[in-house]
Design an enzyme around this catalytic site. Structure first.
Site, PDB file in Angstrom:
ATOM      1  N   LYS A 288      -0.468   5.491  -5.835  1.00 16.27           N
ATOM      2  CA  LYS A 288      -1.708   5.467  -7.114  1.00 16.27           C
ATOM      3  C   LYS A 288      -2.422   6.863  -6.745  1.00 16.27           C
ATOM      4  CE  LYS A 288      -5.089   3.816  -5.738  1.00 16.27           C
ATOM      5  NZ  LYS A 288      -5.738   2.756  -5.682  1.00 16.27           N
TER       6      LYS A 288
ATOM      7  N   SER B 189     -12.596 -10.384 -20.511  1.00 15.11           N
ATOM      8  CA  SER B 189     -14.038 -10.421 -20.157  1.00 15.11           C
ATOM      9  C   SER B 189     -14.448  -8.932 -19.874  1.00 15.11           C
ATOM     10  CB  SER B 189     -14.750 -11.494 -19.474  1.00 15.11           C
ATOM     11  OG  SER B 189     -14.017 -11.320 -18.003  1.00 15.11           O
TER      12      SER B 189
ATOM     13  N   GLU C 173      -7.441   2.062 -12.878  1.00 18.01           N
ATOM     14  CA  GLU C 173      -6.747   2.930 -12.442  1.00 18.01           C
ATOM     15  C   GLU C 173      -5.579   3.654 -13.026  1.00 18.01           C
ATOM     16  OE1 GLU C 173      -8.358   2.519  -7.699  1.00 18.01           O
ATOM     17  OE2 GLU C 173      -6.409   1.635  -8.300  1.00 18.01           O
TER      18      GLU C 173
ATOM     19  N   GLU D  81     -25.394  15.185  -1.029  1.00 15.88           N
ATOM     20  CA  GLU D  81     -26.666  15.651  -0.893  1.00 15.88           C
ATOM     21  C   GLU D  81     -27.580  14.708  -1.692  1.00 15.88           C
ATOM     22  OE1 GLU D  81     -28.420  19.652  -1.589  1.00 15.88           O
ATOM     23  OE2 GLU D  81     -27.006  20.043  -2.887  1.00 15.88           O
TER      24      GLU D  81
ATOM     25  N   CYS E  95      -1.668   1.920  -2.940  1.00 17.83           N
ATOM     26  CA  CYS E  95      -2.600   2.944  -2.393  1.00 17.83           C
ATOM     27  C   CYS E  95      -2.125   4.329  -2.535  1.00 17.83           C
ATOM     28  CB  CYS E  95      -3.381   2.718  -1.296  1.00 17.83           C
ATOM     29  SG  CYS E  95      -3.916   1.211  -0.839  1.00 17.83           S
TER      30      CYS E  95
ATOM     31  N   ARG F 105       0.856 -11.400 -10.531  1.00 21.25           N
ATOM     32  CA  ARG F 105       1.052 -12.292 -11.090  1.00 21.25           C
ATOM     33  C   ARG F 105       1.517 -12.008 -12.603  1.00 21.25           C
ATOM     34  NH1 ARG F 105      -1.892 -16.703  -8.851  1.00 21.25           N
ATOM     35  NH2 ARG F 105      -3.598 -16.022  -7.397  1.00 21.25           N
TER      36      ARG F 105
ATOM     37  N   TYR G 243      -9.511  -3.160 -10.958  1.00 22.49           N
ATOM     38  CA  TYR G 243      -9.290  -1.688 -10.657  1.00 22.49           C
ATOM     39  C   TYR G 243      -7.933  -1.574 -10.837  1.00 22.49           C
ATOM     40  CZ  TYR G 243      -7.285  -3.026  -6.091  1.00 22.49           C
ATOM     41  OH  TYR G 243      -6.411  -3.457  -5.154  1.00 22.49           O
TER      42      TYR G 243
ATOM     43  N   HIS H  96     -25.914  21.840   1.093  1.00 22.00           N
ATOM     44  CA  HIS H  96     -26.162  22.331  -0.189  1.00 22.00           C
ATOM     45  C   HIS H  96     -25.159  23.410  -0.560  1.00 22.00           C
ATOM     46  CE1 HIS H  96     -28.194  23.107  -4.093  1.00 22.00           C
ATOM     47  NE2 HIS H  96     -28.056  24.410  -3.904  1.00 22.00           N
TER      48      HIS H  96
ATOM     49  N   CYS I  21       0.846  -1.275  -0.007  1.00 21.65           N
ATOM     50  CA  CYS I  21      -0.232  -0.003   0.075  1.00 21.65           C
ATOM     51  C   CYS I  21       0.744   1.301   0.028  1.00 21.65           C
ATOM     52  CB  CYS I  21      -0.849   0.085   1.276  1.00 21.65           C
ATOM     53  SG  CYS I  21      -1.907   1.594   1.325  1.00 21.65           S
TER      54      CYS I  21
END
Length: 522
Positions: free
Chosen positions: A87, A245, A227, A502, A84, A186, A223, A497, A79
């Site tokens: 990225k 796929s 990303e 919201e 993370c 992999r 993902y 708002h 990470c």
């Protein structure tokens, strides 16, 4: 950040059932340490540090095997070093590029056609991560945790053999051992696509690539592939995605279609039902030139294309080979190498545990691994603490150019589990106020709440949001989903708002009504 797998519950006698309170006395045993943690990633560090706070004598072993391209890193795990953190920083760089394009509409005189300086971005990210690595070393020293920069493998159920980078070996022992070795990407099993070939890169390499990646092929449908494709395209590189796929399988299909449309509009070419069959080096250099032969299974065609970089993102494998688990035969692994545990993270030995990405059935996400490590240490060393991690309903976010946050069930999962008669789906789309002046095409918010009808009430069992700041918005609303909030409670909540969030306080249109769910502005 992967889709949450089901929690694994093991009740076999060999694993001691699901007892939530291992009995260990850290003052009465013949071993060097009370606890040894194998792996210095987020989960391992959390476990080691919490145990040290509870007065246990702790050691942690961590060393990184270089990637086939030679990339390596320091303490902190995937990470922090190659996941993370870098990225999100590259994603942020891409968002800044979007702001540059919007700036003239908002009155700013900023030169157009800005280009990213890859070396500056890469080096700044590296320097920041290096500071985190150094910080972890300082923290371990301050908290009295012994750090071994060495490979660890089992000698027996209490003893480990350590091999240091200089090939020096030593043995250490502990009353309890925690396996937190994580996983690595992999590779493909085609000519030119294997780790041994070292022609392709993975997420282990992209964030510290010594040259701008140029024309890039991302192989994969998850993902990580999406990303990386998103921010690389934003930087101005030609990007194609090749997937066997549909992309982002396991996530909400409606949202995935919107992500695919948006990322395609940002000049990312997505090729589904397609896979590479051969990769060859055409020309060395920085970047090199690679030739990729690929097949389309639907059209039954074979083609060839040239790229500067091929990034493989087809999943990850646990780093359990090399631990010499054959010397601790009561630790069981599945066919892919994931360690089987009970609900308390315990393996077939009452004093050996596995947490994080290397454990079977655990979500491959950083926060659950941290929680697992923290609570495991507390169950072992804190009197009366019995909590186990609930791996259900974990929120997550995909940082594609238009972000996607979710918590709970997808529409397909809910319909398959409960049937259409018990499910009501509310959805709404709107343009964020921030996008009103620049009139971005295809950049609308999309929100969906999946509700289970029960005793005349509608319980929210799925939350999905596509739009700006998805992580921040999803994190807040995840509490409501976790606490089994009712749709009426969302309706009664007064929104802030003008914000994107919201939208969840004013959702009245059901999917079944087939009424238009798009409004023009936030």
């Amino acid at each position: 950040m992967s889709k949450n797998p089901p929690q694994t519950a093991i009740n076999s006698p060999i694993m001691g059932g699901n007892s939530t309170k291992p009995s260990f006395n850290p003052t009465k045993h013949p071993y060097q340490y009370d606890l040894i943690v194998i792996g210095g990633g987020s989960g391992g560090l959390a476990c080691a540090r919490e145990a040290a706070k509870l007065k246990a004598k702790v050691a942690i072993c961590d060393v990184v095997t270089p990637s086939p391209k030679g990339t390596t890193w320091g303490l902190g795990g995937t990470c922090v070093n190659v996941g993370c953190i870098p990225k999100k920083l590259m994603h942020q760089s891409n968002l800044i590029k979007d702001c540059f394009e919007d700036a003239p509409t908002f009155g700013w005189n900023i030169a157009q056609n800005q280009t990213v300086k890859w070396d500056v971005l890469r080096d700044n990210i590296y320097d920041y991560i290096n500071s985190l690595n150094f910080g972890y070393r300082l923290v371990l020293n301050k908290e009295g945790i012994t750090y071994f920069n060495a490979y660890a493998e089992f000698e027996d159920e209490h003893k480990l053999k350590l091999t240091h980078p200089n090939d020096k070996t030593e043995e250490i022992s502990a009353q309890c051992i925690v396996i937190a070795v994580g996983g690595r990407p992999r590779y493909l099993s085609i000519p030119g696509g294997t780790a041994k070939d070292a022609l392709c890169i993975t997420s282990d390499d992209i964030f510290s690539l010594p040259y701008a990646p140029g024309k890039t092929l991302c192989v994969g449908a998850g993902y990580i592939a999406m990303e990386c494709a998103g921010f690389l395209s934003g930087f101005g590189y030609e990007v194609e995605v090749m997937a066997r796929s549909a992309i982002l399988r396991g996530f909400d299909s409606t949202v995935v279609d919107l992500i695919e449309s948006n990322i395609s509009s940002r000049n990312v070419k997505i090729m589904t039902a397609t896979h590479p069959t051969k990769i060859t080096l055409e020309k060395e250099g920085e970047p090199p030139l690679l030739s990729v032969t690929y097949e389309n299974t639907e059209q039954k065609t074979t083609n060839e294309e040239k790229y500067n970089t091929v990034l493989i993102a087809i999943g990850r494998a646990p780093c359990t080979p090399g631990l010499s688990l054959e010397k601790v035969p009561h630790i069981k692994v599945d066919s892919e190498g994931y360690i089987i545990t009970d609900l308390t993270e315990r393996t077939g030995y009452p004093h050996i545990f596995a947490i994080g990405d290397c454990a079977k059935g655990r979500p491959q996400l950083t926060p659950p691994a941290i929680r697992a490590g923290n609570w495991l240490a507390r169950r072992i060393y804190e009197k009366g603490f019995k909590k186990v991690v609930d791996y259900s309903c974990i929120p997550t976010t995909i940082f594609t150019p238009i972000e996607y946050g979710c918590c709970g069930m997808t529409e397909d999962e809910a319909l398959q589990t409960y049937g259409s008669d018990l499910i009501e789906i509310y959805h709404k789309s709107a343009s964020p106020l921030e996008f009103s002046l620049n009139k971005r095409d295809g950049e609308a918010i999309y929100a969906k709440l999946i509700c289970l009808r029960k005793r005349g009430k509608e319980k929210v069992i799925g939350f999905h949001y596509l739009g700006p700041n998805a992580g921040e918005i999803t994190q807040g609303f995840a509490m409501a989903v976790k606490r089994k909030a009712l749709k009426d409670e969302f309706n009664e909540l007064i929104g802030i708002h003008p914000t994107c969030a919201e939208i969840f306080t004013e959702m009245r249109i059901t999917k079944g009504s087939q009424i238009a769910y798009v409004q023009t502005q936030c």
